[in-house]
Write a protein that holds these residues in place. Structure first.
Motif, short mmCIF file in Angstrom:
data_model
loop_
_atom_site.label_atom_id
_atom_site.label_comp_id
_atom_site.label_asym_id
_atom_site.label_seq_id
_atom_site.Cartn_x
_atom_site.Cartn_y
_atom_site.Cartn_z
N PRO A 152 0.82 -1.19 0.00
CA PRO A 152 0.00 0.00 0.00
C PRO A 152 0.85 1.24 0.00
CG PRO A 152 0.19 -0.86 2.19
CD PRO A 152 1.01 -1.73 1.30
N LYS A 153 1.72 1.35 -0.88
CA LYS A 153 2.53 2.53 -0.77
C LYS A 153 1.84 3.69 -1.36
CE LYS A 153 6.31 0.33 -1.38
NZ LYS A 153 6.53 0.23 -2.48
N PRO A 154 2.12 4.78 -0.88
CA PRO A 154 1.56 6.01 -1.38
C PRO A 154 1.79 6.18 -2.84
CG PRO A 154 2.80 6.38 0.58
CD PRO A 154 2.85 4.92 0.30
N PHE A 155 2.88 6.43 -3.20
CA PHE A 155 2.98 6.57 -4.63
C PHE A 155 4.33 6.28 -5.04
CE2 PHE A 155 2.46 10.35 -2.46
CZ PHE A 155 3.67 10.26 -1.89
N SER A 156 4.77 6.95 -5.91
CA SER A 156 6.00 6.59 -6.49
C SER A 156 5.60 6.14 -7.83
CB SER A 156 6.64 5.43 -5.79
OG SER A 156 6.01 4.28 -6.08
N GLN A 157 4.36 6.18 -8.08
CA GLN A 157 4.01 5.78 -9.40
C GLN A 157 4.46 6.88 -10.31
OE1 GLN A 157 0.02 4.96 -9.46
NE2 GLN A 157 -0.28 5.63 -7.50
N GLU B 21 -3.06 5.27 8.62
CA GLU B 21 -3.42 5.93 7.37
C GLU B 21 -2.35 6.95 7.02
OE1 GLU B 21 -5.93 5.82 5.23
OE2 GLU B 21 -5.80 7.75 4.24
N LEU B 22 -1.99 7.66 8.02
CA LEU B 22 -0.97 8.66 7.79
C LEU B 22 0.36 8.03 7.46
CD1 LEU B 22 -1.42 11.52 10.35
CD2 LEU B 22 -1.53 11.57 7.88
N ALA B 23 0.61 6.99 8.18
CA ALA B 23 1.88 6.33 7.95
C ALA B 23 2.00 5.92 6.51
CB ALA B 23 1.99 5.12 8.85
N GLN B 24 0.93 5.38 6.04
CA GLN B 24 0.96 4.90 4.66
C GLN B 24 0.92 6.01 3.64
OE1 GLN B 24 -2.34 2.25 4.56
NE2 GLN B 24 -1.10 0.50 5.18
N ASN B 25 0.18 6.99 3.98
CA ASN B 25 -0.05 8.00 2.96
C ASN B 25 0.53 9.36 3.26
OD1 ASN B 25 -1.57 5.92 2.01
ND2 ASN B 25 -3.46 6.73 2.86
N HIS B 26 1.33 9.40 4.24
CA HIS B 26 1.74 10.74 4.61
C HIS B 26 2.45 11.45 3.48
CE1 HIS B 26 5.79 9.25 5.27
NE2 HIS B 26 6.16 10.49 5.25
N GLU B 27 3.10 10.69 2.69
CA GLU B 27 3.77 11.32 1.56
C GLU B 27 2.74 11.97 0.65
OE1 GLU B 27 6.55 12.16 0.34
OE2 GLU B 27 7.67 11.54 2.10
N PHE B 28 1.71 11.26 0.53
CA PHE B 28 0.66 11.79 -0.34
C PHE B 28 0.10 13.09 0.20
CE2 PHE B 28 -3.89 12.16 -1.08
CZ PHE B 28 -3.87 12.35 -2.45
N TYR B 29 -0.28 13.01 1.44
CA TYR B 29 -0.89 14.20 2.02
C TYR B 29 0.09 15.36 2.10
CZ TYR B 29 -4.71 11.16 3.30
OH TYR B 29 -5.77 10.29 3.25
N LYS B 30 1.29 14.98 2.20
CA LYS B 30 2.30 16.01 2.32
C LYS B 30 2.43 16.78 1.02
CE LYS B 30 6.70 14.95 3.18
NZ LYS B 30 7.78 14.30 3.95
N ASN B 31 2.23 16.09 -0.03
CA ASN B 31 2.45 16.73 -1.32
C ASN B 31 1.19 17.09 -2.09
OD1 ASN B 31 5.33 16.56 -1.23
ND2 ASN B 31 5.05 14.37 -1.44
N ALA B 32 0.19 16.37 -1.84
CA ALA B 32 -1.03 16.64 -2.59
C ALA B 32 -1.92 17.58 -1.82
CB ALA B 32 -1.76 15.33 -2.86
N ASP B 33 -2.45 18.46 -2.52
CA ASP B 33 -3.29 19.45 -1.87
C ASP B 33 -4.67 18.87 -1.62
OD1 ASP B 33 -4.10 21.75 -0.80
OD2 ASP B 33 -4.42 22.79 -2.69
N LEU C 230 10.49 14.05 9.82
CA LEU C 230 10.73 13.32 11.01
C LEU C 230 9.70 12.32 11.27
CD1 LEU C 230 10.03 16.34 12.69
CD2 LEU C 230 11.33 15.81 10.77
N PRO C 231 8.61 12.76 11.64
CA PRO C 231 7.58 11.84 12.03
C PRO C 231 7.20 11.02 10.83
CG PRO C 231 6.75 14.06 11.93
CD PRO C 231 8.17 14.11 11.54
N GLY C 232 7.24 11.64 9.80
CA GLY C 232 6.81 10.94 8.61
C GLY C 232 7.58 9.67 8.45
N GLU C 233 8.82 9.78 8.62
CA GLU C 233 9.62 8.60 8.42
C GLU C 233 9.16 7.51 9.34
OE1 GLU C 233 10.23 10.38 6.03
OE2 GLU C 233 11.55 8.74 5.81
#
Length: 672
Positions: free
Chosen positions: A381-386, A445-457, A666-669
């Motif tokens: 379930p990775k966020p992206f990288s697609q 949810e955040l753990a999995q998608n934090h990258e997403f939320y971090k970058n996507a508006d 930090l936390p994201g990691e």
DNA sequence: ATTCATATAAACAGCG
DNA sequence: ACGCTGTTTATATGAA
């Protein structure tokens, strides 16, 4: 910190609000007041009619070659799609194939997937991103199939119409009606196309409103918006049945402008398959049982005419009864000769086909991207990288109501990993955020998608309260100043980099409002902590029934794997953070907590966070550890840095108390 | 229809 | 005076 405040204080509260409002409005229409929403149709129609002139009536009828060419192209696309589907999507495709053959409407597929009639949101809340992805994939496949089917039909019809006209020779055009009607049709078509796209987008993004009720409501208003199957209805001339082509056309024009709801079937006349056509399931889900039979039948039966079926003329908007083929041919030559009207109709048909082509191409592309993604990491379930850039482009091709995300979208066109999981509702998430009430584990949810939320508006699907809690719990000492909370928000969510005045106010409001947030005076100022007990308390233990639903749903889906992942998700849901202070690792948490949704509330106390501390210790006015830490000792010492009983605070925290936010991960990691 | 939870907006007070 | 922080009230909305 300060810096930001200056700029933020002002503007943009409205945008967010508006966005939410509009979206919610739509949602409402579907969910609660479906009936009310459905009524709107006519108004738009009226407007369209007046200004219909705008549509270009020029454009000569393109030569037959052109049509053939188009057909070829379209067919190729379709073939490609088929290949892709066959190769990549074996399982879902197979499953759906049967259904798709008969059921064309999206809702059907959903129904299939959610026997329990869960709302999309519920599904999102219950299912983990990977699961949603799987579901979406299925649905996608189905939808595309349907699209393709319809597309074929359209192609065929178009072709036939053209041929017929050629046969008929050239009869003099009756200019009068032609242009106007054409204009109407074109305009309507455009509008509908936009609507369709929009809807499709919404569906894609968040499995939006696939509810039966919604399907029926809005659909009526926006026929085209739904799905290819409905396209035919576009043509429907109200009084069409049994009327001469001309008349029907006239009416068609009127009807179209007036009420889009009119429904004559173009490809599959009602009469054709009385028992087969549209059925409404008990639950209200519209289902098309086997309309396609008709279309395929023409193809297969050489003796018959593609535009003739079941004793009826199938010319768009015409349902003239013809006893036999001979009579039909006569009718065809008479009523559907090569005149303006027919030309116009043909053109409209072309547009329909083109639109479908576009749609098909987009869907194909999307499918491919999805498949690529899934193949790369089937279960991850990775966020992206697609690498997929597709989303950006097709997400909102039209300018229609986009979620609040809109503008500043910082960057990546990523889409939520879970695909619908939260973002989707990207837009409307505002209200019911999943995190709180349901099992959805914000941390995981955040753990999995934090990258997403971090970058996507995209607005996160969590309540302010849960986000604040998360922010606080992520720190080693479980306490944050208001400003630090702000920083966490902006750091973790692209969405909160905008409209600061609004959400900051909301954050403050939440801090004050909820008992679970405790303000602790500190030397340096005040910090906020979380009273886990209160937090648990405040949410109603409604989740009780859900497990069952979930099970059913899952079983219905027959996704063994999903089940597993779901359980994992549930496990994670609890309080990973509590377990190991400073540790956000969902994994650990999951192992520890077999179950227990966040909310399980009282019963779930289990959080070993402090072992004994939580339940018993808390009795006094204190809130778990955190408070203590801060309250007394902290004062002396001041920040959490040293104090944190927790283990190794992350590097980030190590830095300046407040600034840790500067950076990102930090936390994201930890989360991921 | 009612209640609850949440979101949003805004007024206001205290403080530095 | 200004801005931040914190509290409170009002309103809207969705869901149970």
């Amino acid at each position: 910190m300060m810096v930001e405040s200056a700029s933020e204080t002002i503007r943009s509260a409205p945008s967010g609000q508006n966005g939410v409002g509009s979206l919610s409005g739509q949602a409402d229409g579907g969910g609660g007041g479906s009936s009310g929403g459905g009524a709107a149709g006519p108004a738009a129609g009226g407007a369209g009619r007046d200004s219909a002139v705008g549509a270009d009536s020029n454009g000569e009828m393109s030569p037959a070659e052109l049509l053939h060419f188009q057909q070829q192209q379209a067919l190729q696309v379709a073939r490609q799609f088929l290949l892709q589907q066959a190769s990549g999507l074996s399982s879902p495709g197979n499953n759906d194939s049967k259904q798709s053959a008969s059921a064309v409407q999206v809702p059907v597929s959903v129904a299939m997937m959610s026997p329990q009639m869960l709302t999309p949101q519920q599904m999102q809340q219950i299912l983990s991103p990977p699961q949603l992805q799987a579901l979406l994939q299925q649905q996608q496949a189905l939808m595309i199939q349907q699209l393709q089917e319809y597309y074929k039909k359209q192609q065929e019809q178009l072709h036939l119409q053209l041929l017929t006209q050629q046969q008929a020779g050239k009869q003099q055009p009756k200019e009068a009606l032609g242009n106007k009607q054409l204009a109407f049709q074109q305009q309507l078509l455009q509008m509908q196309q936009l609507q369709q796209q929009h809807l499709l987008n919404l569906q894609r993004q968040g499995l939006v409103s696939l509810q039966p009720s919604q399907a029926s409501g809005p659909l009526q208003t926006l026929p085209q918006a739904v799905c290819p199957t409905d396209l035919p209805q576009l043509w429907k001339g109200e009084g069409a049945p049994g009327q001469p082509a001309e008349d029907s056309v006239k009416q068609e024009g009127l009807d179209l402008t007036g009420t889009a709801t009119t429904a004559t079937s173009f490809a599959a006349p009602p009469k054709v398959s009385p028992p087969l056509s549209h059925h409404t399931l008990p639950n209200g889900q519209p289902t098309v049982l086997t309309p396609r039979r008709d279309s395929s039948s023409h193809e297969e039966t050489p003796g018959s005419h593609p535009l003739y079926g079941h004793g009826e003329c199938k010319w768009p908007g015409c349902e003239t009864l013809c006893e036999d083929l001979g009579q039909f041919i006569k009718h065809l030559n008479t009523e559907h000769a090569l005149d303006d009207r027919s030309t116009a109709q043909c053109r409209v048909q072309m547009q329909v086909v083109q639109q479908l082509e576009i749609q098909l191409a987009k869907e194909s592309e999307r499918l491919q991207a999805m498949m690529t993604h899934l193949h790369m990491r089937p279960s991850e379930p990775k966020p992206f990288s697609q690498p997929v850039t597709v989303s950006a482009a097709d997400s909102f091709p039209d300018g229609l109501a986009h979620p609040p995300t809109s503008a500043a979208a910082p960057v990546t066109p990523l889409r939520p990993p879970g695909l619908g999981s939260a973002s989707l509702h990207s837009g409307g998430p505002a209200r019911r955020r999943s995190s709180d009430k349901f099992c959805s584990p914000i941390s995981s949810e955040l753990a999995q998608n934090h990258e997403f939320y971090k970058n996507a508006d995209v607005r996160p699907p969590f309540t302010y309260a849960s986000l604040i809690r998360q922010a606080i719990l992520e720190t080693p000492d479980r306490q944050l100043t208001l400003n630090e909370i702000y920083n966490w928000f902006t750091r973790m969510f692209a969405y909160f980099r905008r409209n600061t005045a609004t959400w900051k106010n909301a954050v403050r409001h939440n801090l004050s409002l909820h008992k679970c947030f405790v303000r602790v005076e500190n030397v340096k100022g005040a910090v906020w902590t979380v009273d886990e007990r209160e937090y648990q308390k405040r949410r109603p233990p409604k989740m009780t029934g859900s497990p069952t639903l979930v099970k059913n749903m899952i079983s219905g889906l027959s996704y063994g794997t999903l089940n597993a992942s779901y359980q994992a998700a549930l496990a994670e849901s609890s309080f990973p953070l509590l377990n190991s202070p400073g540790m956000l690792n969902p994994g650990s948490a999951s192992s520890l907590l077999p179950l227990g949704h966040d909310d399980a509330g009282a019963p779930v106390e289990p959080l070993p966070s402090n072992g004994s501390s939580s339940p018993p210790r808390l009795s006094p006015p204190q809130y778990s550890h955190q408070v203590q830490v801060k309250e007394e000792p902290a004062e002396a010492e001041e920040d959490r840095r040293p104090g944190p009983p927790m283990g190794p605070p992350n590097p980030s925290t190590a830095g300046p108390p407040e600034d840790r936010d500067l950076e990102e991960e930090l936390p994201g990691e930890e989360l991921s």
